[in-house]
Design an enzyme around this catalytic site. Sequence first.
Site, PDB file in Angstrom:
ATOM      1  N   HIS A  49       0.841  -1.204   0.000  1.00 26.28           N
ATOM      2  CA  HIS A  49       0.000   0.000   0.000  1.00 26.28           C
ATOM      3  C   HIS A  49       0.874   1.252   0.000  1.00 26.28           C
ATOM      4  O   HIS A  49       1.247   1.761   1.058  1.00 26.28           O
ATOM      5  CB  HIS A  49      -0.942  -0.018   1.209  1.00 26.28           C
ATOM      6  CG  HIS A  49      -2.058   0.976   1.116  1.00 26.28           C
ATOM      7  ND1 HIS A  49      -3.323   0.722   1.573  1.00 26.28           N
ATOM      8  CD2 HIS A  49      -2.107   2.233   0.623  1.00 26.28           C
ATOM      9  CE1 HIS A  49      -4.102   1.764   1.364  1.00 26.28           C
ATOM     10  NE2 HIS A  49      -3.381   2.702   0.789  1.00 26.28           N
ATOM     11  N   HIS A  51       1.388   5.211  -2.146  1.00 26.69           N
ATOM     12  CA  HIS A  51       0.854   6.197  -3.098  1.00 26.69           C
ATOM     13  C   HIS A  51       2.041   6.989  -3.638  1.00 26.69           C
ATOM     14  O   HIS A  51       2.537   7.887  -2.965  1.00 26.69           O
ATOM     15  CB  HIS A  51      -0.116   7.157  -2.392  1.00 26.69           C
ATOM     16  CG  HIS A  51      -1.314   6.479  -1.781  1.00 26.69           C
ATOM     17  ND1 HIS A  51      -2.505   6.324  -2.455  1.00 26.69           N
ATOM     18  CD2 HIS A  51      -1.514   5.918  -0.559  1.00 26.69           C
ATOM     19  CE1 HIS A  51      -3.385   5.711  -1.668  1.00 26.69           C
ATOM     20  NE2 HIS A  51      -2.811   5.451  -0.509  1.00 26.69           N
ATOM     21  N   ARG A  53       2.082   8.839  -6.374  1.00 22.88           N
ATOM     22  CA  ARG A  53       1.668  10.121  -6.997  1.00 22.88           C
ATOM     23  C   ARG A  53       2.052  10.256  -8.484  1.00 22.88           C
ATOM     24  O   ARG A  53       1.410   9.716  -9.319  1.00 22.88           O
ATOM     25  CB  ARG A  53       2.204  11.313  -6.191  1.00 22.88           C
ATOM     26  CG  ARG A  53       1.986  11.247  -4.675  1.00 22.88           C
ATOM     27  CD  ARG A  53       0.557  11.315  -4.265  1.00 22.88           C
ATOM     28  NE  ARG A  53       0.419  11.452  -2.816  1.00 22.88           N
ATOM     29  CZ  ARG A  53      -0.643  11.029  -2.146  1.00 22.88           C
ATOM     30  NH1 ARG A  53      -1.662  10.464  -2.749  1.00 22.88           N
ATOM     31  NH2 ARG A  53      -0.707  11.185  -0.837  1.00 22.88           N
ATOM     32  N   ASN A  83      -5.239   6.182  -6.898  1.00 26.00           N
ATOM     33  CA  ASN A  83      -5.893   7.492  -6.671  1.00 26.00           C
ATOM     34  C   ASN A  83      -4.975   8.661  -7.027  1.00 26.00           C
ATOM     35  O   ASN A  83      -4.832   9.619  -6.280  1.00 26.00           O
ATOM     36  CB  ASN A  83      -6.383   7.607  -5.216  1.00 26.00           C
ATOM     37  CG  ASN A  83      -5.237   7.668  -4.221  1.00 26.00           C
ATOM     38  OD1 ASN A  83      -4.160   7.139  -4.482  1.00 26.00           O
ATOM     39  ND2 ASN A  83      -5.452   8.309  -3.087  1.00 26.00           N
ATOM     40  N   GLU A 141      -7.115   0.701  -4.047  1.00 26.79           N
ATOM     41  CA  GLU A 141      -8.036   0.625  -2.957  1.00 26.79           C
ATOM     42  C   GLU A 141      -9.342   1.312  -3.358  1.00 26.79           C
ATOM     43  O   GLU A 141      -9.337   2.416  -3.898  1.00 26.79           O
ATOM     44  CB  GLU A 141      -7.450   1.248  -1.680  1.00 26.79           C
ATOM     45  CG  GLU A 141      -7.157   2.728  -1.784  1.00 26.79           C
ATOM     46  CD  GLU A 141      -6.737   3.328  -0.445  1.00 26.79           C
ATOM     47  OE1 GLU A 141      -5.803   4.122  -0.433  1.00 26.79           O
ATOM     48  OE2 GLU A 141      -7.347   3.006   0.592  1.00 26.79           O
ATOM     49  N   HIS A 169     -10.917   0.512   1.282  1.00 21.71           N
ATOM     50  CA  HIS A 169     -10.717   1.495   2.356  1.00 21.71           C
ATOM     51  C   HIS A 169     -12.081   1.609   3.041  1.00 21.71           C
ATOM     52  O   HIS A 169     -12.965   2.313   2.552  1.00 21.71           O
ATOM     53  CB  HIS A 169     -10.265   2.826   1.754  1.00 21.71           C
ATOM     54  CG  HIS A 169     -10.084   3.917   2.755  1.00 21.71           C
ATOM     55  ND1 HIS A 169      -8.989   4.740   2.795  1.00 21.71           N
ATOM     56  CD2 HIS A 169     -10.880   4.338   3.770  1.00 21.71           C
ATOM     57  CE1 HIS A 169      -9.112   5.614   3.776  1.00 21.71           C
ATOM     58  NE2 HIS A 169     -10.259   5.393   4.384  1.00 21.71           N
ATOM     59  N   HIS A 199      -5.491  -0.809   5.805  1.00 18.90           N
ATOM     60  CA  HIS A 199      -5.245  -0.013   7.024  1.00 18.90           C
ATOM     61  C   HIS A 199      -6.375  -0.027   8.064  1.00 18.90           C
ATOM     62  O   HIS A 199      -7.034   0.991   8.296  1.00 18.90           O
ATOM     63  CB  HIS A 199      -4.894   1.421   6.668  1.00 18.90           C
ATOM     64  CG  HIS A 199      -5.713   2.057   5.566  1.00 18.90           C
ATOM     65  ND1 HIS A 199      -7.073   2.002   5.525  1.00 18.90           N
ATOM     66  CD2 HIS A 199      -5.331   2.745   4.465  1.00 18.90           C
ATOM     67  CE1 HIS A 199      -7.498   2.635   4.459  1.00 18.90           C
ATOM     68  NE2 HIS A 199      -6.469   3.086   3.799  1.00 18.90           N
ATOM     69  N   ASP A 260       0.968   2.389   3.884  1.00 16.05           N
ATOM     70  CA  ASP A 260       0.071   3.419   3.348  1.00 16.05           C
ATOM     71  C   ASP A 260       0.859   4.717   3.149  1.00 16.05           C
ATOM     72  O   ASP A 260       0.430   5.794   3.556  1.00 16.05           O
ATOM     73  CB  ASP A 260      -1.153   3.624   4.255  1.00 16.05           C
ATOM     74  CG  ASP A 260      -2.159   4.605   3.648  1.00 16.05           C
ATOM     75  OD1 ASP A 260      -2.054   4.906   2.452  1.00 16.05           O
ATOM     76  OD2 ASP A 260      -3.044   5.077   4.390  1.00 16.05           O
ATOM     77  N   HIS A 264       2.367  14.096   1.426  1.00 13.80           N
ATOM     78  CA  HIS A 264       1.854  15.442   1.154  1.00 13.80           C
ATOM     79  C   HIS A 264       2.910  16.413   1.651  1.00 13.80           C
ATOM     80  O   HIS A 264       3.657  16.092   2.579  1.00 13.80           O
ATOM     81  CB  HIS A 264       0.543  15.699   1.912  1.00 13.80           C
ATOM     82  CG  HIS A 264      -0.566  14.776   1.525  1.00 13.80           C
ATOM     83  ND1 HIS A 264      -1.298  14.923   0.376  1.00 13.80           N
ATOM     84  CD2 HIS A 264      -1.052  13.655   2.136  1.00 13.80           C
ATOM     85  CE1 HIS A 264      -2.194  13.955   0.283  1.00 13.80           C
ATOM     86  NE2 HIS A 264      -2.069  13.166   1.339  1.00 13.80           N
TER      87      HIS A 264
HETATM   88  C1  NCD Z   1      -4.172   8.515   1.155  1.00 13.99           C
HETATM   89  C2  NCD Z   1      -3.606   9.466   0.122  1.00 13.99           C
HETATM   90  O1  NCD Z   1      -3.173  10.558   0.476  1.00 13.99           O
HETATM   91  O2  NCD Z   1      -3.553   9.098  -1.073  1.00 13.99           O
HETATM   92  N1  NCD Z   1      -4.409   9.229   2.368  1.00 13.99           N
HETATM   93  C3  NCD Z   1      -4.540   8.723   3.617  1.00 13.99           C
HETATM   94  O3  NCD Z   1      -4.836   9.473   4.541  1.00 13.99           O
HETATM   95  N2  NCD Z   1      -4.337   7.444   3.869  1.00 13.99           N
HETATM   96  C4  NCD Z   1      -5.396   7.859   0.626  1.00 13.99           C
HETATM   97  C5  NCD Z   1      -5.838   6.655   1.418  1.00 13.99           C
HETATM   98  O4  NCD Z   1      -5.167   5.602   1.393  1.00 13.99           O
HETATM   99  O5  NCD Z   1      -6.884   6.707   2.040  1.00 13.99           O
HETATM  100 ZN    ZN Z   2      -6.915   4.425   2.288  1.00 15.63          ZN
END
Ligand code: NCD
Ligand code: ZN
Length: 389
Positions: A49, A51, A53, A83, A141, A169, A199, A260, A264
């Site tokens: 898991h 992200h 980007r 996402n 997810e 999720h 998660h 996860d 940011h």
């Molecule tokens: C994730 C994201 O920023 O892409 N954010 C988070 O708080 N976990 C998205 C997600 O997995 O829910």
């Molecule tokens: Zn999530």
Amino acid sequence: MIIYGNVFYKGRIVECGIEVENGVVVDIGKDKRGKSVDGIIMPAGIDVHVHFRDFKESYKETIESGSLSALYGGVCLVVDQPNTNPPIVDEEIYFKRMEIAERSTYVDYSLNLGLVKDNVDEIDEILKKIEEKYYVPAIGEVFLKGKMSVSYETLEKAKKTVNKLITVHAEDPNEEDDVMAEVKAVERCLKMNRFHFCHISTAKALDMIYNSESTSEVTPHHLLYSKEVVKFKVNPSLKSNEERVALVRNFYKADILSSDHAPHTLEEKWEGAPGFPGVETLYPMFFYMAKKGYIKINDLVEKFVVNPAKIFGFDRYGEIEVGNYANFVVFDPHRERPIKAKDLHSKVGWTIYEGLMAVFPKDVYIRGEKVLEDGEILIDRGFGKVLQA
Ligand code: NCD
Ligand code: ZN
């Protein structure tokens, strides 16, 4: 090539040699002498898991920076989430992302396909086209709440048309209480079918999944931090300390440990963007905890190596064993040090784990090749493989 040393093999640390040919382990034995390695040779991690980007959010992470961070954290394979902006919801954008991965990933890479209400009728068709070329770990997810969310009905429809693992999720969109939101969503999904739940943050939901055909995932942040301690946002939210302790006590019920990794910028965090980076710190923190006796090393390997490979169907990945890829991480247990954001490789430059103790990998091997030695990267971007069909 033979690598000799203290190896985590069949649930124990034993002194032996691992013979590697064409990137695959071909033999393991006490009498196999070869290049001696200091430290403990562990199987490399699989983070299901992350992200990473790219596209319009390249300023906060890319496959290149995220996978470099993964490599420094002893992870040999990741599952990236769809996402992105734009999201991965058809074959065209999926192929585009995999082309970026092919030229820029440091570790092995795979990508989930996104489910939204606009693609549910074609989801099986889209999946089949992608699967002519690539191995797709899962659909997901899938969000039940927020921007990319679908209804329970859409989720159920997808489950009926597609013969593929779906990761959810699970937070109910209509429940205000965040503990109940997770419990309700999990309860409702369990009635439908088998899912993999991302998660999980409450002991109650974890227990329900444990007693079902479905599988679960927990993260370091939900295990280590409560909402009283960390104010930055994440989804699902951090819970009370009481709830957190209950989750820790039930850790054994979780199938998978994942980061996860959701980067940011600090600016966005102050404005309330949810998510924490974590792909680089998971294995080092948990190896340290195993060393201290807070968790069992076997549980760590089960949840970060063996079960991820099993549940997501990653052939030849997993524990150190004949027939598997020679994906190893060497930890020197004496080299513990506090985590510092400035030493990490995600683009965002901050971590909620600042100051916590960890043992970072000394060396990393991917498919038999030494890719990291004493903190030095020995390969170029694009070394990692994208998983083919
Ligand atoms: C994730 C994201 O920023 O892409 N954010 C988070 O708080 N976990 C998205 C997600 O997995 O829910
Ligand atoms: Zn999530």
